[in-house]
Design an enzyme around this catalytic site. Structure first.
Site, PDB file in Angstrom:
ATOM      1  N   ASP A   1      27.900  77.938   8.456  1.00 51.08           N
ATOM      2  CA  ASP A   1      28.277  77.027   7.063  1.00 51.08           C
ATOM      3  C   ASP A   1      29.645  76.904   6.603  1.00 51.08           C
ATOM      4  OD1 ASP A   1      25.319  75.331   7.136  1.00 51.08           O
ATOM      5  OD2 ASP A   1      24.870  76.444   5.718  1.00 51.08           O
TER       6      ASP A   1
ATOM      7  N   ASP B   1      22.856  69.565  13.441  1.00 52.83           N
ATOM      8  CA  ASP B   1      21.949  69.369  12.481  1.00 52.83           C
ATOM      9  C   ASP B   1      22.520  68.397  11.742  1.00 52.83           C
ATOM     10  OD1 ASP B   1      20.563  69.082  10.272  1.00 52.83           O
ATOM     11  OD2 ASP B   1      20.963  70.671   9.084  1.00 52.83           O
TER      12      ASP B   1
ATOM     13  N   ASP C   1      20.116  56.032  10.504  1.00 52.66           N
ATOM     14  CA  ASP C   1      21.113  54.670  10.656  1.00 52.66           C
ATOM     15  C   ASP C   1      19.818  53.322  11.122  1.00 52.66           C
ATOM     16  OD1 ASP C   1      23.070  52.660  11.200  1.00 52.66           O
ATOM     17  OD2 ASP C   1      24.796  54.175  11.072  1.00 52.66           O
ATOM     18  N   ILE C   2      20.694  52.482  11.890  1.00 48.62           N
ATOM     19  CA  ILE C   2      19.743  51.215  12.110  1.00 48.62           C
ATOM     20  C   ILE C   2      19.510  51.668  13.615  1.00 48.62           C
ATOM     21  CG2 ILE C   2      20.463  49.401  11.131  1.00 48.62           C
ATOM     22  CD1 ILE C   2      22.374  48.475  13.783  1.00 48.62           C
TER      23      ILE C   2
ATOM     24  N   ASN D   1      19.545  51.332  17.241  1.00 49.03           N
ATOM     25  CA  ASN D   1      19.824  51.662  18.122  1.00 49.03           C
ATOM     26  C   ASN D   1      20.943  52.131  17.677  1.00 49.03           C
ATOM     27  OD1 ASN D   1      21.540  49.775  20.669  1.00 49.03           O
ATOM     28  ND2 ASN D   1      23.103  49.870  19.563  1.00 49.03           N
ATOM     29  N   THR D   2      21.955  52.296  16.868  1.00 46.92           N
ATOM     30  CA  THR D   2      22.659  53.049  16.213  1.00 46.92           C
ATOM     31  C   THR D   2      22.485  54.689  16.612  1.00 46.92           C
ATOM     32  OG1 THR D   2      24.305  51.717  14.783  1.00 46.92           O
ATOM     33  CG2 THR D   2      24.618  54.187  14.917  1.00 46.92           C
TER      34      THR D   2
ATOM     35  N   ARG E   1      14.497  82.631   2.154  1.00 47.63           N
ATOM     36  CA  ARG E   1      15.911  84.046   1.907  1.00 47.63           C
ATOM     37  C   ARG E   1      15.152  85.355   1.721  1.00 47.63           C
ATOM     38  NH1 ARG E   1      19.052  80.799   2.278  1.00 47.63           N
ATOM     39  NH2 ARG E   1      20.107  79.896   0.581  1.00 47.63           N
TER      40      ARG E   1
ATOM     41  N   GLY F   1      21.203  81.240   6.394  1.00 47.73           N
ATOM     42  CA  GLY F   1      22.481  81.112   6.599  1.00 47.73           C
ATOM     43  C   GLY F   1      23.226  82.011   6.275  1.00 47.73           C
ATOM     44  N   ARG F   2      23.235  81.871   4.023  1.00 48.34           N
ATOM     45  CA  ARG F   2      24.221  83.297   3.945  1.00 48.34           C
ATOM     46  C   ARG F   2      23.765  84.255   3.552  1.00 48.34           C
ATOM     47  NH1 ARG F   2      24.725  78.676  -1.023  1.00 48.34           N
ATOM     48  NH2 ARG F   2      22.808  78.072   0.607  1.00 48.34           N
TER      49      ARG F   2
END
Length: 236
Positions: free
Chosen positions: A14, A63, A68-69, A71-72, A185, A214-215
């Protein structure tokens, strides 16, 4: 075609610093189950940046949380699958049945190299009060289960969920449904902005398919040693 994940731990990188991300990718790629790159990095560096960090030999969790719609979203899945060949790709389950189905159908066009479509249920930074503030009048767990069932019925391969909902989703969606779990964690680590957390061994024992960390890894003085300790805890 990318390799299958080497183990259950995907490391979340990240950062928007390309050199830092490349360094982490080079260090962690050979030992982690795969690398997760998200919207922050993708917005800064695009597909080529992703490929520079996670080469074809490194399993990739992309990720981007498409919402969205239909098709998009289908077009986004096709573009990502063709250019970056991720092992896993995220959408928002709250986009609804048609959107989920469109993403699943678009992924299926790529056959054996298709990415798993994972639906985000409730972000791990949200709790019951946060959901109420946006008009969802149910608990986080109830909403997660509702969206997990919706995702499964419409062709998603699995969901992103917090550690607290693993067992309940397994009971409803069965053993074959992929559960990819952030909010992990190691014992003693700072929780940061995560509100629903467990340790790596706890999450895997509950039935997680993959963990996203991640961290605690990337912020350690020795990231390779940090993930090694986590993998040792899982083996034990």
């Amino acid at each position: 075609m990318r390799l299958a994940p080497r183990n259950a731990v995907f490391t979340a990188i990240d950062t928007t610093d390309l050199d830092a991300a490349r360094s982490l990718g080079s260090t962690l790629g050979p030992v982690t189950g795969g690398l997760k790159l998200g919207k922050e990095f993708f917005t800064a560096h695009g597909p080529q940046g992703v490929l520079n960090v996670a080469g074809p030999e490194t399993p990739l969790f992309l990720d981007l949380k498409f919402h969205d719609i239909p098709n998009t979203v289908a077009g986004g899945v096709r573009a990502a699958a063709k250019i970056m060949t991720p092992n896993m790709l995220t959408i928002h389950a709250s986009g609804g049945p048609a959107m989920i189905r469109a993403a699943a159908d678009a992924s299926a066009e790529f056959g054996a190299t298709r990415p798993l479509i994972l639906a985000v249920t409730v972000l791990t930074s949200m709790d019951d009060d946060d959901l109420a503030s946006v008009g969802v009048n149910s608990t986080a767990e109830d909403q997660v289960l509702r969206l997990a069932e919706l995702a499964q019925k419409n062709g998603a391969d699995g969901v992103i969920c917090s550690p607290r909902e693993i067992t309940a989703i397994r009971n409803i969606c069965g053993a074959g449904f992929k559960l990819v779990v952030p909010g992990i964690r190691p014992a003693g680590a700072d929780h940061g902005d995560q509100k629903r957390v467990k340790t790596p061994p706890e999450a895997m024992a509950d039935g997680a398919s993959y963990l996203v960390i991640g961290r605690p890894i990337t912020g350690a003085d020795d990231p390779a040693r940090a993930i090694g300790t986590i993998l040792d805890s899982l083996a034990a």
